[in-house]
Design an enzyme around this catalytic site. Structure first.
Site, PDB file in Angstrom:
ATOM      1  CB  ILE A   1      -0.958  -0.023   1.216  1.00 39.49           C
ATOM      2  CG1 ILE A   1      -2.149   0.891   0.996  1.00 39.49           C
ATOM      3  CG2 ILE A   1      -0.222   0.315   2.519  1.00 39.49           C
ATOM      4  CD1 ILE A   1      -3.271   0.684   2.011  1.00 39.49           C
TER       5      ILE A   1
ATOM      6  CB  VAL B   1       2.316  -6.660   8.839  1.00 38.55           C
ATOM      7  CG1 VAL B   1       1.157  -7.633   8.703  1.00 38.55           C
ATOM      8  CG2 VAL B   1       1.874  -5.236   8.493  1.00 38.55           C
TER       9      VAL B   1
ATOM     10  CG  HIS C   1       5.280  -9.385   5.139  1.00 37.73           C
ATOM     11  ND1 HIS C   1       4.975  -9.440   6.483  1.00 37.73           N
ATOM     12  CD2 HIS C   1       6.058  -8.284   4.957  1.00 37.73           C
ATOM     13  CE1 HIS C   1       5.534  -8.393   7.090  1.00 37.73           C
ATOM     14  NE2 HIS C   1       6.197  -7.679   6.198  1.00 37.73           N
TER      15      HIS C   1
ATOM     16  CG  HIS D   1       9.035  -6.251   1.918  1.00 40.19           C
ATOM     17  ND1 HIS D   1       8.205  -5.157   1.960  1.00 40.19           N
ATOM     18  CD2 HIS D   1       9.157  -6.672   3.200  1.00 40.19           C
ATOM     19  CE1 HIS D   1       7.851  -4.916   3.219  1.00 40.19           C
ATOM     20  NE2 HIS D   1       8.404  -5.822   3.995  1.00 40.19           N
TER      21      HIS D   1
END
Ligand code: 5GP
Ligand code: ZN
Length: 108
Positions: free
Chosen positions: A34, A97, A101, A103
């Site tokens: 985002i 977060v 994940h 990147h």
């Protein structure tokens, strides 16, 4: 899919909140960050909620391997030859977060 109620990435995976999603299968989801810090900046995540790499279990290994294959797929799709893959582990490393994940960031 396992969904952790307070996890923003679980909500994205479940399509409870919108994202620019590029790919989803039974193991993994790919969506654009985002707040991109590169021309192309995507996040590649396992669908199963795992807070950090330190919490990965044997049942996660297919998803973790698939994340690398998806990075290469996405790089091809977006014609990115050189890029960075980054996984932050823990608050002091900058992880914000707490759903694993990776990147994928293009370089200029
Ligand atoms: P971390 O520092 O934990 O490795 O990175 C978390 C990343 O998630 C940040 O780059 C941030 O911009 C991105 N992010 C946080 N919330 C959302 C969201 O609601 N949607 C999307 N697409 N990305 C998010
Ligand atoms: Zn989650």
């Amino acid at each position: 899919m396992e969904n952790h109620h307070d996890c923003v990435f679980c909500k994205i995976i479940a399509k409870e909140i919108p994202s620019r999603m590029e790919y989803q299968d039974e193991l993994c989801t790919v969506f654009h960050d985002i707040n991109p810090r590169a021309k192309t900046h995507m996040l590649i995540v396992p669908n199963r909620h795992v807070a950090t790499v330190n919490d990965v279990e044997v049942i996660d290994q297919n998803a973790m391997g698939k994340m690398i294959l998806l990075a290469a797929d996405m790089a091809r799709k977006f014609s990115i030859s050189d890029y960075k893959l980054q996984i932050l582990v823990g608050k002091k490393a900058g992880q914000e977060v707490f759903h694993v994940h990776m990147h994928l960031m293009s370089v200029p």
